[in-house]
Design a protein around this motif. Sequence first.
Motif: not given
Length: 543
Positions: A367-374, A452-460
Amino acid sequence: MSTKCLVKPSEYHDSVTLMETARELTQLPGVGDAAVVMATEANKSILREAGLLLPEIEAATANDLVVAVQAETDAAANHALQVAEKHLARRPEAAGARAAFQPRTIRGAVRSNPEANLAVISVAGQYAVAEAWEALRNGLHVLLFSDNVSIEDEVALKKYAAEHGLLMMGAGCGTAIINGVALGFANVVPRGPVGIVAAAGTGLQEVSTLLAKMGVGISQGIGTVRTRIGRIDGSGAKLGVGVSQGIGTGGRDLKEPVGGIMMLAGLEALQADPQTQVLLLVSKPPAPAIAGRVLEQVRESDKPTVVCFLGGDPAPVAAAGAIPARTLQEAAYLAAAEVQGYPGPSVDEVIARETVDLKAQAAELKKHLKPGQKYLRGLFSGGTLAAEALVVWEGILGDVRSNVALEPRLQLKDTTRSEGHCAVDLGEDEFTVGRPHPMINHDLRIRRLVQEAADPEVAVILLDVVLGYGAHPDPAGELGLAIRQARERAAGEGRELVVVASVTGTEGDPQGLGRQVRALEEGGAVVCGCNAAAARLAGFVVG
């Protein structure tokens, strides 16, 4: 910022010295970052990502030692290089006149300690083979911690050992427990009726610690035991009982050229061992012909045998009368269920209940993730734990790229850069030449965590934390701080970063299981009870 370097051609120091030097440099005033590594191509790529790759380092060879420093001023950078020179030039302090005699060779050690029957060898790969031969020819079992040993040398050493009734554990063997004495990275686990033969160091650690948490002890954890080991006195496990034998074969033992020499010897020994009620074999998928030999030997005994060939076909295992396990978690529970009088739940019950809870937890995190985080990124110190995660993700995510993927099409093109869902084993040889193993030093993994944390597409991001005698004294202390900082940076950019972790270990380990779990949770990580559960949770978040 000022970035400077020092190149020392054809100079070698052990990985602990490199780690200590780098740590000393980063603590100097005005120094923001520092690296002390061999100039391998993999290390150059890592330095490039960190902004530390200078032309002089680019031109260096894999046999050259490099020191790279980034500091606030030229003066601070130059001072750091001078400190590095002094640190690397240090020699061990000479023993005092009254100090006990310290033999300089294996032969000298045997003469001064005639009761010794095992040698642990941890030197650079180019020297390890000669030392292993010296130990075997002096009648010693060998745990060869060193990697970067040719497969031809490994075969020759193991054939000699087998012919002379000796263990040849390795090359690249990080874990063993002999007569209750933990060697390498091994954990404090209870003694009992389950015997383990493992061509996978962290695999042996994961199943043995899971059994310990269930209250099931281990008779032996073996990669090879051709008896004649004798008694080695050592303290018992803090849970009440310990492990009699735990021997790792080395990860290449079940490859075609090696032929499973040590796996077969260990299996035969445990089948004949009256203290062993249940056998547990752990490995990545063997070469088909070698798997056939191992399973033929399994048929020779009526003892229940659980076989976990991670990512392998379970059908031949079942056909041999053994019990197939898909994951290390399943293997531990299936072995426990075969122990006479075990009162615990079945593996199906455990995983079914766990899956319900993990899916609910994942839904909340999502629920807390942005749509682009995949995307999911796994950063592992244990290769077998990475392999287990890939098996778990097959049914959740489909294709996941990795440097330890079984299928060539899923191999990472560049192990220093992630793509899509991926898992990276940072303990592979490409990362450990001229650099400490990530179970000892977390510098490389922390660098990769930041990347990896700097990548806006990373969720977990998924992390394994492995405890044991030879591991870092406080891994969660370092990783917990790095996790907190990575999550704070992501939050500053308006993103939530989910970090999931597991801890392989027991409360009796020097690091303390409970202390490590608390430190990770304080850093913001979600900690699961085992690596397979952590992989499921991470997969459910993005799946």
